[in-house]
Write a protein that holds these residues in place. Structure first.
Motif, PDB file in Angstrom:
ATOM      1  N   VAL A 158      -9.026  11.983  -3.144  1.00  0.00           N
ATOM      2  CA  VAL A 158      -7.702  12.509  -3.494  1.00  0.00           C
ATOM      3  C   VAL A 158      -7.180  11.840  -4.762  1.00  0.00           C
ATOM      4  CG1 VAL A 158      -5.295  12.656  -2.747  1.00  0.00           C
ATOM      5  CG2 VAL A 158      -7.130  13.135  -1.124  1.00  0.00           C
ATOM      6  N   ALA A 159      -7.415  10.540  -4.899  1.00  0.00           N
ATOM      7  CA  ALA A 159      -6.972   9.828  -6.100  1.00  0.00           C
ATOM      8  C   ALA A 159      -7.660  10.373  -7.359  1.00  0.00           C
ATOM      9  CB  ALA A 159      -7.245   8.335  -5.952  1.00  0.00           C
ATOM     10  N   ILE A 160      -8.943  10.704  -7.248  1.00  0.00           N
ATOM     11  CA  ILE A 160      -9.659  11.263  -8.407  1.00  0.00           C
ATOM     12  C   ILE A 160      -9.038  12.589  -8.826  1.00  0.00           C
ATOM     13  CG2 ILE A 160     -11.857  12.268  -9.125  1.00  0.00           C
ATOM     14  CD1 ILE A 160     -13.244  10.116  -7.418  1.00  0.00           C
ATOM     15  N   TRP A 170       0.836  -1.204   0.000  1.00  0.00           N
ATOM     16  CA  TRP A 170       0.000   0.000   0.000  1.00  0.00           C
ATOM     17  C   TRP A 170       0.870   1.253   0.000  1.00  0.00           C
ATOM     18  CZ3 TRP A 170      -2.019   2.750   4.774  1.00  0.00           C
ATOM     19  CH2 TRP A 170      -3.060   3.628   4.476  1.00  0.00           C
ATOM     20  N   ASN A 171       1.890   1.251   0.830  1.00  0.00           N
ATOM     21  CA  ASN A 171       2.765   2.420   0.914  1.00  0.00           C
ATOM     22  C   ASN A 171       3.605   2.598  -0.341  1.00  0.00           C
ATOM     23  OD1 ASN A 171       3.238   4.439   3.069  1.00  0.00           O
ATOM     24  ND2 ASN A 171       5.366   3.913   2.724  1.00  0.00           N
ATOM     25  N   VAL A 194      -2.148   5.164 -13.312  1.00  0.00           N
ATOM     26  CA  VAL A 194      -2.442   3.774 -12.945  1.00  0.00           C
ATOM     27  C   VAL A 194      -2.286   3.568 -11.438  1.00  0.00           C
ATOM     28  CG1 VAL A 194      -1.713   1.373 -13.242  1.00  0.00           C
ATOM     29  CG2 VAL A 194      -1.773   2.922 -15.214  1.00  0.00           C
ATOM     30  N   LEU A 195      -1.236   4.143 -10.867  1.00  0.00           N
ATOM     31  CA  LEU A 195      -0.969   3.963  -9.438  1.00  0.00           C
ATOM     32  C   LEU A 195      -1.993   4.677  -8.564  1.00  0.00           C
ATOM     33  CD1 LEU A 195       2.914   4.278  -9.541  1.00  0.00           C
ATOM     34  CD2 LEU A 195       1.631   2.277  -8.759  1.00  0.00           C
ATOM     35  N   GLN A 196      -2.576   5.763  -9.056  1.00  0.00           N
ATOM     36  CA  GLN A 196      -3.633   6.429  -8.291  1.00  0.00           C
ATOM     37  C   GLN A 196      -4.813   5.478  -8.078  1.00  0.00           C
ATOM     38  OE1 GLN A 196      -3.491   9.639  -6.999  1.00  0.00           O
ATOM     39  NE2 GLN A 196      -1.394   9.688  -7.737  1.00  0.00           N
ATOM     40  N   PHE A 197      -5.217   4.800  -9.141  1.00  0.00           N
ATOM     41  CA  PHE A 197      -6.317   3.835  -9.032  1.00  0.00           C
ATOM     42  C   PHE A 197      -5.932   2.669  -8.125  1.00  0.00           C
ATOM     43  CE2 PHE A 197      -7.552   5.749 -13.212  1.00  0.00           C
ATOM     44  CZ  PHE A 197      -8.829   6.170 -12.844  1.00  0.00           C
ATOM     45  N   ALA A 198      -4.715   2.165  -8.292  1.00  0.00           N
ATOM     46  CA  ALA A 198      -4.273   1.015  -7.491  1.00  0.00           C
ATOM     47  C   ALA A 198      -4.223   1.365  -6.010  1.00  0.00           C
ATOM     48  CB  ALA A 198      -2.896   0.548  -7.977  1.00  0.00           C
ATOM     49  N   GLY A 256       3.125   6.907  -6.566  1.00  0.00           N
ATOM     50  CA  GLY A 256       2.039   7.642  -7.205  1.00  0.00           C
ATOM     51  C   GLY A 256       2.295   9.121  -7.357  1.00  0.00           C
ATOM     52  N   TYR A 257       3.337   9.647  -6.724  1.00  0.00           N
ATOM     53  CA  TYR A 257       3.658  11.067  -6.922  1.00  0.00           C
ATOM     54  C   TYR A 257       5.162  11.257  -7.182  1.00  0.00           C
ATOM     55  CZ  TYR A 257       4.754  10.954  -1.865  1.00  0.00           C
ATOM     56  OH  TYR A 257       5.244  10.644  -0.622  1.00  0.00           O
TER      57      TYR A 257
END
Length: 503
Positions: free
Chosen positions: A381-383, A313-314, A475-479, A320-321
């Motif tokens: 936040v992911a959206i 998760w981490n 992709v990582l935002q969704f994951a 993701g950024y």
């Protein structure tokens, strides 16, 4: 529960109590009835007594003052990597756009390689550093490392070449490794679950303040000191950042409390230490022996869900950024010919300024609403993250204003750090050894990925487009959002098991 607490619970008194037993009997007990209707902006639980509130205020001052200021100067000294973290620019990014690139002839992928070298040193030291903090008082380990990284930051002003810069950035990263994990371990050693996320949020606000200050300070230094005493402005950035580090390290020797198992510091009374231990006992957050890394111990950690769920998760969150970590937005600003170097440095303060708002809002929301708020928050936040990334994925078809929107909100995902690490602190509450290991493993493993993934996704020569890098982040935002659902399911399941076992 300690003997002192037990005596107070039973109300035992002697006819001629000495001063110590009198203090024991009069000592206020820890809050056993955490309120569910706590006001959103309330700093204390309504059922916290006067002594407990005094203890909390002392903890807030001595832990958070050092953690906040220390993380602030850390984000001044460091390059533009975040560990976990976190920021999209630091002295290296600002120095790079302020003359370092030309002076040292860094015209290829040297910037991303410097980031990876720093990150390699950083992740190497995390787990060993956490081992040290469980064995020795954190007020010795962390300030000593800070003082040493200040020395190497100072030496960087004399950088004559890329190889010199690379070597010293690696050492600075190695010495910064103890800080973040150790602070979260210490926070989890003193604060209840309903207090933890907010304190972690305040601690993390300093990353935004450090990033914001770096941009503004860099602009001012370049404007005022470039060429002073024959020293380039970007070299003055390292000198001033180092000078600001040393007094903070000294303050840490006196203020940082370590954990309750390391005994009383000068600013606590014996009664307050006992009250602090009782608070953690009620939380199920016990302090066992120091962490060792024997195979039997590691095997015990790997046999639980915490490692296999929290660490991936981490990793998703950190990767993701990457654009923020690599200074991609700073390089886009640099590419806008209408902005001067001073303006670019100043504009890098916008995103972390907004980050202060995000961090406080997110940590207060989770602190007030609990685990039920985590999935909606991270999903939202992911959206926003996906929408903003498309400003650069479709680089040639999006407006200047859309790209500026992406720059402005780029700190939003970073602002979830207090939520991630506080959840880990709470999930591993019953085992202090595992808690130290998981927090450091989350950061070290994620940072290890950050040593090589950016080399593929964000090579400097592709700036400011970085098409492959931004697609990877989408992709990582969704994951990350989807995996959060799994994390919360496991956390809630474990809570139900513990509640059933206690009835």
């Amino acid at each position: 529960m300690s003997d002192k607490v037990e005596a107070h619970v039973l109300g035992h008194e002697t006819e001629t109590p000495n001063s110590e037993s009198t203090e024991d009997l009069s000592r206020e007990r820890a809050n056993r009835n955490i309120g569910s209707a706590r006001p959103f902006l309330s700093w204390f639980d309504p059922n916290d007594g006067p002594a407990e509130r005094r203890l909390i205020l002392k903890l807030d001052f001595f832990i958070l003052s050092y953690a906040f200021i220390g993380f602030w100067v850390r984000n001044l000294d460091r390059d533009n990597r975040t560990q976990i973290l976190y920021i999209d620019r630091g002295i290296l990014a600002n120095a790079y756009i302020s003359g370092m690139r030309e002076d040292l002839k860094l015209f290829g992928n040297e910037l991303v390689r410097l980031n990876s070298l720093f990150t390699a040193g950083y992740c190497i030291s995390m787990i060993p550093a956490t081992l040290l903090v469980t064995r020795y008082p954190a007020n010795y380990v962390v300030p000593t490392a800070m003082f040493l990284w200040g020395i190497f930051t100072l030496l960087l002003y004399r950088t004559p070449s890329y190889s010199y810069l690379a070597g010293f950035r690696f050492l600075v990263g190695l010495l910064e490794g103890p800080f973040f994990c150790s602070v979260h371990y210490v926070l989890g050693s003193w604060y209840r679950g309903d207090e933890l996320v907010r304190r972690a949020g305040i601690f993390y606000v300093s990353s935004s303040v450090g990033t914001m200050t770096t941009g503004l300070l860099a602009g001012r230094i370049y404007q005022s000191l470039d060429g002073a005493n024959g020293i380039a402005g970007w070299r003055w950035m390292y000198i001033i950042a180092a000078i600001m580090t040393f007094p903070v390290a000294v303050w840490g020797f006196f203020s940082f409390p370590g954990s309750p198992r390391h005994g009383k510091r000068w600013f606590f009374t014996e009664a307050e230490v006992e009250l602090a231990k009782e608070r953690m006992e009620l939380e199920g957050r016990l302090h066992g022996k120091a962490l060792d890394l024997k195979w039997a111990t590691v095997k015990r950690f790997l046999g639980k869900w915490h490692f296999w769920i929290l660490v991936p998760w981490n990793i998703m969150w950190l990767l993701g950024y990457q654009s923020l970590n690599q200074g991609a937005y700073t390089l886009w600003l640099k590419a806008q010919k209408q902005y001067s170097i001073v303006q670019v440095n100043n504009y890098t303060a916008i995103s972390p300024s907004l980050g202060i708002i995000w961090i406080l809002l997110f940590s207060w929301t989770v602190g007030r609403c609990g685990k039920n708020a985590v999935v909606p928050l991270i999903g939202s936040v992911a959206i926003v993250g996906v929408i903003s990334r498309f400003a650069f994925v479709m680089f040639d078809h999006t407006s200047f204003g859309y790209k500026w929107f992406a720059v402005a909100v780029s700190y939003m995902e970073v602002s979830l750090s207090p939520v991630n690490y506080s959840l880990a602190n709470i999930a591993c509450a019953a085992d202090s050894q595992e808690r130290a290991f998981i927090i450091s493993a989350m950061l070290a493993t994620g940072t290890a990925f950050n040593t090589w993934v950016p080399l593929l996704a964000f090579p400097t020569v592709q700036a400011p487009r970085y098409f492959g890098g931004y697609v990877t982040e989408v992709v990582l935002q969704f994951a990350y959002a989807a995996w959060t659902v799994i994390v919360i399911w496991f956390v809630k399941r474990e809570s139900r098991v513990k509640e059933a076992a206690s009835t």
